[in-house]
Structure formats: structure tokens, C-alpha cells
Design an enzyme around this catalytic site. Structure first.
Site, mmCIF file in Angstrom:
data_model
loop_
_atom_site.group_PDB
_atom_site.id
_atom_site.type_symbol
_atom_site.label_atom_id
_atom_site.label_comp_id
_atom_site.label_asym_id
_atom_site.label_seq_id
_atom_site.Cartn_x
_atom_site.Cartn_y
_atom_site.Cartn_z
ATOM 1 C CD GLU A 172 7.518 11.260 6.257
ATOM 2 O OE1 GLU A 172 7.161 12.448 6.139
ATOM 3 O OE2 GLU A 172 7.368 10.614 7.325
ATOM 4 C CD GLU A 291 10.611 9.998 9.871
ATOM 5 O OE1 GLU A 291 9.670 10.670 10.350
ATOM 6 O OE2 GLU A 291 11.267 10.343 8.880
HETATM 7 O O1 AHR Z 1 10.662 13.203 12.386
HETATM 8 C C1 AHR Z 1 10.073 14.415 12.025
HETATM 9 C C2 AHR Z 1 9.577 14.404 10.587
HETATM 10 O O2 AHR Z 1 8.510 13.506 10.474
HETATM 11 C C3 AHR Z 1 10.553 13.924 9.544
HETATM 12 O O3 AHR Z 1 11.392 14.926 9.078
HETATM 13 C C4 AHR Z 1 9.664 13.459 8.434
HETATM 14 O O4 AHR Z 1 10.236 12.434 7.674
HETATM 15 C C5 AHR Z 1 8.388 13.051 9.138
HETATM 16 O O5 AHR Z 1 7.280 13.614 8.560
#
Ligand code: AHR
Length: 497
Positions: A172, A291
């Protein structure tokens, strides 16, 4: 109200890459410490890994697990987590403002993944670090021996290389909260140069470049376009991240949110292919949705957590029945894009926004979302078919023409099995469905599994599984025509053989 579907073995989307059923363990909250690892627990093995948790991960049949972050990786020194445990430093973990003891690191996690039957998807730190730390880590994990870093691994008791095949180039990096946040240009350049060096160390690896941390980011999709333009030749995947929630308590709108995921995926494909055209390239970039999940229940509780403690209960969402339905629809959306989405990671796997929960020194148990994830992972391997679906539609606050029924179908030629996944989003009524399966001659109905509950807000706990699969025994298959009744707000798995 009625839904009809035609399923034909020649209407194929693509072979499913099993890695779409991946998940994620970050050094965050109780995912590692108190989750997968709890020495002293009655279920702990000789390395301190909880065997009860490993069994649940195996039930989910998780093919690949992303590690060690997440936001955490952007200030992580991987060297802290290898070598004799009593010499490992305690550090301030800046992303989540906790204390990291480094008791678990790269080698232990690789061991854990093996025990759980999973591969590792390793992320490198492109926040506070760069090319050098990444290439050294890769030499440590993948080079057989005879060099400084590979011999260090051997001296740590790991004679054979780990051969980790899938690597994330940071996490990210578009997010202002990210330690070492970068503009698209800054990120594209470092991603390209890191990728180049890593592929010189081991040309067999596959690399994932960061895309946007959600489709709402102001820099989406320019971030992807600029990054890919700068790193196209050396990366293989672009990542997508997105979390969903029902903050306004509007279930009809909430259950439609897989349409937003569908739109996000299509936009990223278009962006990848624009850069492909611009660069006159023959290579096609694939998507890693590494994610995804529901995440909102724990937001307020997290504000109360004291900083600088070890493994506090962060991001511990307790999922309800409607969350399980949306998770089912999100999995269906991946199957519908099996030609381009080749990896995905439910974020995360244990305790932190997770299908599996543990009590410290106590039991482990299954959240509601465990079940659709398990069904898709266990039965959703083979070829993704394109169902021809005719179903009524509704409008909600943010969406128009939302199909009441979502569907995906998987044909496993080797096992001669067909599995149909369906979500009925109708809040008041069941849905009769007729499915034309005449191209699957001589197939029999094995079972119709469903997840139903009268209460959309029903949750599971360690004591009581209010939401768990049951059998719908009213479905029939006669002369290639299947008739079924999908219960009101239900997740359905219809299996044929
Ligand atoms: O999964 C929780 C968080 O969400 C992770 O660390 C990050 O990559 C995202 O913002």
C-alpha cells in the site's frame, strides 16, 4: 420471482488459479502471537504453533499465505526475525504502535506454512528500506548456499533453501499512512529497480507490484498506470485491496457491494491493458487481490487500545450472518474473473479480521465467514464456467440493477464434479431456481449445502455456532434439469458428480 440458469461445460471462463483462495498473516494484534503461535498452550507443538489453529487452516485448504505485512512490513527489518531467538531485538512496531518481540520470523513462518499445507507469499519492505534489504532477504531464503546470506540461513538450521516463489514489492505504498509512503513515480521507480535485482538473484520468482489500497483513493487508477508504465517488464501482478462494511445498516445495499468489487477489478484490468497497449507489449499483467474482507465492526474498539503492548486484540471483527453472505458474493466475483484474478488473500486469517478466532490459553473457533471461504476453497477448484443467468433485480442506495442471485460454477474435469455457488440476496423471500445441466450427462446431485439464518446479525462465538452449514434436501435433478428453492438470504453450494 424466479431465477433460471443454463450451465454448459463448453462455456468456460478460465482455469481457476487455486491461489485465489489465499489468505494473510500480518504481525498485527493477535494474528501471530496468541493466534498461530502460543508456546505453553496445551495445543502448542514443539515450535510453539497451535495445532488446533493449524487444523482449522487446513480445513480451509489455504494454498498461500501473505506475510509479514501489511502496513507492518514497511518498517520491518527482516534480519531481526532470524537467528537465535534470545538474541532477537524487541522493537517498536510503528504501523500498529505495539512491541514486536521477533520471536516469530521468516524461518518459523515458513515452517508454520508447511505444517498448514500452504505456500508463502512474502512481502519486502519498500517503505524504510529498498533494493538491498530485498535482494538480501531473497538470497537468504532462496539461494542454495555458498554465499553470505544463504550460508547465514544454513547456520540458522535451514540447510535447504525455502524457494519462496511469490513476492510483494512493498505494501500500500499509495497510502499516506504508510511508513515511507511514495508517489506513484517514486514507487514505480523503486519497484522496478527492486524487481530487477530480485529477478537477478532468482529468475523463477513472481512479483506483485502495489496498486491502490482501495478504489476510493484519490490517486486511483493513475497510481496503477504510472507504476506499471515504470515497472511493466519486471513485474507480473498488480495488487488490489478493498474492505467492505455495513456502517449505515442497510443490508440490501451492503449485500450489493460485490458489484463495487466487480467494477474495481474491471477498472484495474482496463488500466493494465492501457499500459500494455501504450508499451506495445505482448505481456499481460495479472491481478492479485491480496487484501479483501469485511472490516468495520472493530473500528471503535481499536481506538481504545493502549500503545506499546505485546499482541493486543486489534482488528478483532466479530462477523455476523450478512457478512458471510457478502463474503460468498465476493468469492463468486473472483470466480467470475478467473481469467485475470490469479491470486487473492482474505485479510486476514487468524484473530485479525479473520475467519478463525482463538482465546488466549483457550479454544479456537469458526466465525460465520469461515464457511463460504471453506466451501469455495474446497469445492471451487477446476474450470470457472460462465452461467447464463436470468434473475430479477433490485435497486439500492448506491447500486442499480443488483441481481437478487449471484452465481458462479466450477467444473472439475479430473474429479468429474460440478459445484454451483449461489447467493440469494432477497431479504424477504426464497427464490425458486431452475438450472439446465443437460451438458453434464449422467451427473447426479450429491448435495445442496446452505448457510441460512433468520437473523442477519447472528454471530458465532466459541460457545455457540449460530451460523453453520446445513443441508437443503428439497433440490432435485431430473433429466438434466435441477430445481431448487434458495432460502431467503442464503449462501448455497450445489454439488454434482
Ligand atoms: O489488513 C489490515 C491492514 O489493512 C493491512 O496492514 C494494510 O495493508 C491494510 O490497510
Amino acid at each position: 420471482l424466479k431465477t433460471t440458469m443454463i450451465l454448459d461445460k463448453s462455456y468456460q471462463i478460465a482455469k481457476i488459479d487455486e491461489r485465489i483462495y489465499g489468505s494473510f498473516i500480518e504481525h498485527l494484534g493477535r494474528a501471530v502471537y496468541g493466534g498461530i503461535y502460543e508456546p505453553g498452550h496445551p495445543e502448542a507443538d514443539e515450535q510453539g504453533f497451535r495445532k488446533d489453529v493449524i487444523e482449522l487452516v487446513k480445513e480451509l485448504n489455504v494454498p498461500i499465505v501473505r506475510y509479514p505485512g501489511g502496513n507492518m512490513v514497511s518498517a520491518y527489518n527482516w534480519e531481526d526475525g532470524v537467528g537465535p531467538k534470545d538474541e532477537r531485538p524487541r522493537r517498536l512496531e510503528l504501523a500498529w504502535r505495539t512491541i514486536e518481540t521477533n520471536e516469530v520470523g521468516t524461518n518459523e513462518f515458513v515452517d508454520w506454512a508447511k505444517k498448514a499445507g500452504s505456500e508463502v507469499m512474502m512481502a519486502v519492505n519498500l517503505g524504510t528500506r529498498g533494493i538491498d534489504a530485498a535482494r538480501n532477504l531473497l538470497e537468504y531464503t532462496n539461494h542454495p548456499g555458498g554465499t553470505y546470506w544463504s550460508d547465514l540461513r544454513r547456520s540458522h538450521g535451514y540447510e535447504e533453501p525455502h524457494n519462496i516463489k511469490t513476492w510483494c514489492l512493498g505494501n500500500e505504498m499509495d497510502g499516506p499512512w504508510q511508513i515511507g509512503h511514495k508517489t506513484a513515480y517514486e514507487y514505480g521507480r523503486i519497484a522496478n529497480e527492486t524487481a530487477k535485482a530480485m529477478k537477478l538473484v532468482d529468475p523463477t520468482i513472481e512479483l506483485v507490484a502495489c496498486g491502490s489500497s482501495s478504489s476510493e483513493m484519490p490517486t486511483f487508477p493513475e497510481y496503477e498506470a504510472t507504476t506499471l508504465d515504470l515497472a511493466y517488464d519486471h513485474v507480473d501482478y498488480i495488487s488490489l485491496h478493498q474492505y467492505y462494511g455495513n456502517r449505515s445498516n442497510d443490508p440490501a445495499n451492503y449485500l450489493a457491494k460485490n458489484l463495487a468489487m466487480d467494477h474495481f477489478i474491471k477498472s484495474v484490468i482496463a488500466t493494465c491493458d492501457y499500459i500494455k497497449a501504450k508499451r506495445r507489449s505482448k505481456k499481460t499483467i495479472k491481478l492479485s487481490f491480496d487484501e479483501w474482507n469485511v472490516w468495520y465492526h472493530s473500528n471503535d474498539a481499536d481506538k481504545q487500545i493502549e500503545p506499546w503492548t505485546i499482541a493486543p486484540p486489534q482488528l478483532e471483527d466479530h462477523y455476523n450472518f450478512e457478512d458471510a453472505l457478502l463474503v460468498g458474493s465476493l468469492l463468486i466475483t473472483f470466480l467470475q474473473h478467473a481469467d485475470r484474478v490469479k491470486m487473492a488473500a482474505m485479510a486476514q486469517l487468524v484473530n485479525v479480521i479473520a475467519p478463525i478466532m482463538t482465546e488466549n490459553e483457550g479454544r479456537s473457533w469458526k466465525q460465520t465467514i469461515f464457511y463460504p471461504y471453506m466451501h469455495a476453497s474446497v469445492y471451487g477448484r477446476g474450470i470457472s464456467l460462465k452461467p447464463i443467468l436470468s434473475t430479477p433485480k433490485y435497486d439500492s442506495r448506491d447500486f442499480t440493477d443488483v441481481p437478487y442471485v449471484d452465481s458462479a460454477a466450477v467444473y472439475n474435469e479430473e474429479k468429474e464434479e460440478v459445484t454451483i455457488f449461489l447467493v440469494n440476496k432477497h431479504l424477504e423471500s426464497g427464490m425458486p431456481i431452475d438450472i439446465d445441466l443437460r451438458s453434464f450427462e449422467d451427473y447426479q446431485l450429491v448435495e445442496h449445502i446452505e448457510l441460512v439464518n433468520d437473523d442477519l446479525k447472528a454471530v458465532n462465538t466459541a460457545d455457540h455456532q449460530a451460523v453453520q452449514p446445513q443441508h437443503n434436501t428439497n433440490s432435485k435433478l431430473d433429466n438434466g434439469m435441477l430445481t431448487a428453492q434458495l432460502s431467503k438470504t442464503s449462501w448455497n453450494v450445489i454439488r454434482l458428480k
